[in-house]
Write a protein that holds these residues in place. Structure first.
Motif: not given
Length: 293
Positions: A179-200
């Motif tokens: 349901s994510v859309g233009e009014d929403d905020l997504v906060i991604g947290i990641g450090f080496p080695r970066y998780a591919t799923k987070t980037i996706d």
């Protein structure tokens, strides 16, 4: 340097013009760049058999303003390439069993100091504003960053009512963000080695025109390239364990900044929670509290 991936090529191209001592440094870095990245100029000089000043001149010859800039370029080059086994070998070289406590604490102090210098205060305030103006807030952090995502989500959920932590394993990540859309905020947290799923997940959020915040270690991080706002927290550690002290401090600051704007609400919330915690023995209370009850 604009592209750290060209560092090895730069050293090779400059090799013929280097002095005898500088060539020894170049050869060592080309063969042992993973170890050199965590050496001081003095230690690198000792390992190669040249003076510290020769190491500094070598960095200048490559176009860096000083050795710390060369060291940072080496660290950026390797941070996402080292396997856990290689990082374990590095920790044996730089952190002994005898000095583990002192070595790790000193490294974490340096990470917090560097974070304080690097983080953009204006961006931090913009992120706080976005948290309040967004319809929904999704938080995602996988692998070792899971603890950070859960911590941020736990406290924001006590203050706000529109926070969702995207977990790995409950169901597919994209199903949780359907349901994510233009009014929403997504906060991604990641450090080496970066998780591919987070980037996706951040790329998916971008495709839905959501605003994206990355909490990561560098503007060169793959999370930062998918973000509208990036909060930098240094996590350097010559070890198989990720240093998450500085990232957690940034997250603490974010929670407190949000809470300061909702003082009345969180006061009411925590007063109610205190009663619930007492009634259901959520926490162990001191003897005086027990006697009073």
């Amino acid at each position: 340097m604009d592209n750290n991936k060209d560092l090895m090529k730069l050293i090779q191209n400059k090799f013929s013009r280097l002095s005898k001592g500088q060539k020894l440094i170049a050869e060592y870095i080309l063969k042992n760049y993973d170890k050199a990245a965590f050496m001081t100029a003095a230690k690198l000089g000792i390992s190669v058999g040249v003076s510290e000043s020769t190491v500094v001149r070598f960095a200048n010859e490559l176009g860096f303003s000083g050795y710390p800039k060369l060291q940072k370029a080496l660290q950026e080059l390797i941070k996402n390439k080292l396997t856990t086994v290689q990082r374990l070998e590095l920790s044996n070289d730089y952190i002994s069993e005898e000095n583990a406590l002192k070595g790790v604490l000193k490294a974490d102090i340096e990470n917090i100091r560097a974070t304080l210098e690097k983080i953009n205060h204006k961006t931090f305030e913009e992120v706080v504003n976005k948290i309040f103006t967004s319809k929904r807030i999704y938080i995602i952090g996988l692998r070792s960053s899971t603890a950070l995502a859960e911590f941020l989500g736990f406290y924001l959920n006590l203050i706000l009512e529109n926070v969702k932590v995207v977990g790995h394993g409950m169901s597919d990540i994209f199903e949780q963000m359907i349901s994510v859309g233009e009014d929403d905020l997504v906060i991604g947290i990641g450090f080496p080695r970066y998780a591919t799923k987070t980037i996706d997940a951040l790329e998916f959020a971008q495709s839905r025109n959501s605003q994206v915040v990355a909490i990561t270690d560098s503007l060169l991080s793959p999370l930062a390239t998918k973000a509208d706002f990036t909060l930098i927290a240094q996590s350097n550690m010559a070890s198989f364990v990720d240093s998450l002290v500085a990232p957690l401090s940034v997250i603490n600051a974010l929670i407190i900044a949000v809470g300061m704007r909702e003082k009345d609400k969180i006061t009411t919330t925590f007063n109610a929670l205190e009663e619930i915690w007492k009634d259901y023995n959520v926490y162990s209370y001191n003897l005086n509290n027990i006697e009073d009850r």
